[in-house]
Design a protein around this motif. Structure first.
Motif, mmCIF file in Angstrom:
data_model
loop_
_atom_site.group_PDB
_atom_site.id
_atom_site.type_symbol
_atom_site.label_atom_id
_atom_site.label_comp_id
_atom_site.label_asym_id
_atom_site.label_seq_id
_atom_site.Cartn_x
_atom_site.Cartn_y
_atom_site.Cartn_z
ATOM 1 N N GLY A 14 -17.105 19.333 93.033
ATOM 2 C CA GLY A 14 -17.337 17.973 93.289
ATOM 3 C C GLY A 14 -18.699 17.476 93.057
ATOM 4 O O GLY A 14 -19.010 16.208 93.265
ATOM 5 N N ALA A 15 -19.659 17.888 92.685
ATOM 6 C CA ALA A 15 -20.965 17.731 92.644
ATOM 7 C C ALA A 15 -21.712 17.854 91.306
ATOM 8 O O ALA A 15 -21.218 18.793 90.614
ATOM 9 N N PHE A 16 -22.885 17.213 91.210
ATOM 10 C CA PHE A 16 -23.792 17.397 90.105
ATOM 11 C C PHE A 16 -25.064 18.087 90.506
ATOM 12 O O PHE A 16 -25.615 17.480 91.823
ATOM 13 N N CYS A 17 -25.606 18.910 90.278
ATOM 14 C CA CYS A 17 -26.870 19.624 90.690
ATOM 15 C C CYS A 17 -27.742 19.902 89.396
ATOM 16 O O CYS A 17 -27.520 20.129 88.456
ATOM 17 N N ILE A 18 -28.895 19.973 90.235
ATOM 18 C CA ILE A 18 -30.371 20.446 89.147
ATOM 19 C C ILE A 18 -30.723 21.591 89.997
ATOM 20 O O ILE A 18 -31.175 21.515 91.153
ATOM 21 N N ARG A 19 -30.815 22.672 88.936
ATOM 22 C CA ARG A 19 -31.215 24.171 89.720
ATOM 23 C C ARG A 19 -32.589 24.219 89.475
ATOM 24 O O ARG A 19 -33.340 23.817 88.500
ATOM 25 N N GLU A 20 -33.683 24.737 90.335
ATOM 26 C CA GLU A 20 -34.854 24.961 90.381
ATOM 27 C C GLU A 20 -35.017 26.331 89.491
ATOM 28 O O GLU A 20 -34.191 26.889 89.151
ATOM 29 N N THR A 21 -36.230 26.423 89.182
ATOM 30 C CA THR A 21 -36.494 27.459 87.906
ATOM 31 C C THR A 21 -36.221 28.842 88.565
ATOM 32 O O THR A 21 -36.196 29.778 88.022
ATOM 33 N N ASN A 22 -36.413 28.936 90.080
ATOM 34 C CA ASN A 22 -36.179 30.267 90.550
ATOM 35 C C ASN A 22 -34.589 30.621 90.734
ATOM 36 O O ASN A 22 -34.136 31.459 91.517
ATOM 37 N N GLY A 23 -33.666 29.636 90.612
ATOM 38 C CA GLY A 23 -32.435 29.759 90.570
ATOM 39 C C GLY A 23 -31.612 29.084 91.952
ATOM 40 O O GLY A 23 -30.693 29.012 92.034
ATOM 41 N N THR A 24 -32.447 28.295 92.636
ATOM 42 C CA THR A 24 -32.137 27.957 93.867
ATOM 43 C C THR A 24 -31.624 26.343 93.574
ATOM 44 O O THR A 24 -32.175 25.842 92.487
ATOM 45 N N ILE A 25 -30.910 25.731 94.549
ATOM 46 C CA ILE A 25 -30.479 24.267 94.296
ATOM 47 C C ILE A 25 -31.164 23.680 95.633
ATOM 48 O O ILE A 25 -30.654 23.923 96.605
ATOM 49 N N LEU A 26 -32.072 22.877 95.461
ATOM 50 C CA LEU A 26 -32.305 21.973 96.428
ATOM 51 C C LEU A 26 -31.529 20.944 97.073
ATOM 52 O O LEU A 26 -30.691 20.319 96.255
ATOM 53 N N SER A 27 -31.265 20.651 98.440
ATOM 54 C CA SER A 27 -30.475 19.816 98.902
ATOM 55 C C SER A 27 -30.597 18.336 98.124
ATOM 56 O O SER A 27 -29.605 17.789 98.047
ATOM 57 N N LYS A 28 -31.888 17.942 98.114
ATOM 58 C CA LYS A 28 -32.205 16.707 97.275
ATOM 59 C C LYS A 28 -31.593 16.574 95.858
ATOM 60 O O LYS A 28 -31.597 15.396 95.377
ATOM 61 N N ASN A 29 -31.194 17.673 95.479
ATOM 62 C CA ASN A 29 -31.005 17.776 94.026
ATOM 63 C C ASN A 29 -29.264 18.098 93.924
ATOM 64 O O ASN A 29 -28.862 18.641 92.704
ATOM 65 N N ILE A 30 -28.541 17.617 94.935
ATOM 66 C CA ILE A 30 -27.156 17.895 94.878
ATOM 67 C C ILE A 30 -26.450 16.331 94.995
ATOM 68 O O ILE A 30 -26.931 15.733 95.999
ATOM 69 N N PHE A 31 -25.928 15.970 93.811
ATOM 70 C CA PHE A 31 -25.499 14.472 94.170
ATOM 71 C C PHE A 31 -24.087 14.603 93.996
ATOM 72 O O PHE A 31 -23.116 15.127 93.209
ATOM 73 N N TYR A 32 -23.211 13.583 94.711
ATOM 74 C CA TYR A 32 -21.965 13.621 94.877
ATOM 75 C C TYR A 32 -21.329 12.202 94.387
ATOM 76 O O TYR A 32 -20.128 12.089 94.053
ATOM 77 N N SER A 33 -22.232 11.240 94.742
ATOM 78 C CA SER A 33 -21.727 9.833 94.560
ATOM 79 C C SER A 33 -21.965 9.345 93.109
ATOM 80 O O SER A 33 -22.849 9.559 92.529
ATOM 81 N N TYR A 34 -20.994 8.469 92.606
ATOM 82 C CA TYR A 34 -21.214 7.924 91.355
ATOM 83 C C TYR A 34 -22.315 6.917 91.530
ATOM 84 O O TYR A 34 -22.431 6.285 92.378
ATOM 85 N N GLY A 35 -22.803 6.523 90.158
ATOM 86 C CA GLY A 35 -24.133 5.787 90.093
ATOM 87 C C GLY A 35 -25.434 6.569 89.952
ATOM 88 O O GLY A 35 -25.507 7.662 89.603
ATOM 89 N N ALA A 36 -26.504 5.495 89.893
ATOM 90 C CA ALA A 36 -27.739 6.053 89.512
ATOM 91 C C ALA A 36 -28.128 6.774 90.638
ATOM 92 O O ALA A 36 -28.297 6.462 91.916
ATOM 93 N N HIS A 37 -29.184 7.806 90.406
ATOM 94 C CA HIS A 37 -29.800 8.575 91.343
ATOM 95 C C HIS A 37 -31.285 8.718 90.940
ATOM 96 O O HIS A 37 -31.372 9.635 89.978
ATOM 97 N N ASN A 38 -32.416 8.154 91.490
ATOM 98 C CA ASN A 38 -33.532 8.659 91.232
ATOM 99 C C ASN A 38 -34.161 9.841 91.680
ATOM 100 O O ASN A 38 -33.885 10.228 92.530
ATOM 101 N N LEU A 39 -34.858 10.499 90.873
ATOM 102 C CA LEU A 39 -35.631 11.898 90.773
ATOM 103 C C LEU A 39 -37.093 11.796 91.244
ATOM 104 O O LEU A 39 -37.781 11.054 90.923
ATOM 105 N N SER A 40 -37.232 12.785 92.084
ATOM 106 C CA SER A 40 -38.500 13.004 92.620
ATOM 107 C C SER A 40 -39.064 14.434 92.358
ATOM 108 O O SER A 40 -38.369 15.118 92.964
ATOM 109 N N ASN A 41 -40.332 14.669 91.699
ATOM 110 C CA ASN A 41 -40.817 15.723 91.447
ATOM 111 C C ASN A 41 -40.035 17.014 90.801
ATOM 112 O O ASN A 41 -39.875 18.085 91.308
ATOM 113 N N VAL A 42 -39.184 16.571 89.987
ATOM 114 C CA VAL A 42 -38.187 17.290 89.237
ATOM 115 C C VAL A 42 -38.730 17.350 87.779
ATOM 116 O O VAL A 42 -38.692 16.410 86.842
#
Length: 115
Positions: A35-63
């Motif tokens: 149910g989520a969209f995620c951005i995976r770090e280069t080491n294979g982990t996913i930070l909680s700040k890069n897991i998105f559940y709600s529709y609409g725009a989400h601004n990114l920081s340090n990605v």
């Protein structure tokens, strides 16, 4: 000659071992929750700040740099990456679920989740 062959075999094993330590395999990567969209770090982990559940725009920081995008949304929901904050100047919508090829996120400032 035998010593040379053994040394070459040892070097090959060492290089192979180093390759595994640097790049995580698919089994070692953190899964993106259903149910989520995620951005995976280069080491294979996913930070909680890069897991998105709600529709609409989400601004990114340090990605920045190459990242794997993972779409685990259900019901045909998709996402788009945007050069501007707040979902401005975006690419086309991607709806396929699963992992996408590594993508250069350096110029990307937001993602938009769409139905």
């Amino acid at each position: 000659m035998r010593k040379l062959a053994l040394a070459a075999a040892g070097l090959s094993l060492t290089v192979g071992t180093l390759g595994l330590a640097v790049a995580p395999d698919a089994a070692a990567a953190t899964p993106c929750p259903s149910g989520a969209f995620c951005i995976r770090e280069t080491n294979g982990t996913i930070l909680s700040k890069n897991i998105f559940y709600s529709y609409g725009a989400h601004n990114l920081s340090n990605v920045t740099g190459l990242r794997v995008l993972v779409n685990s949304q259900t019901g045909g929901a998709g996402f788009t990456v945007c050069y501007g904050y707040n979902g401005v100047n975006c690419s086309g919508v991607s709806r396929a679920t699963g992992e996408y090829e590594p993508y250069d996120m350096t110029p990307i400032n937001s993602v938009v989740l769409v139905r």
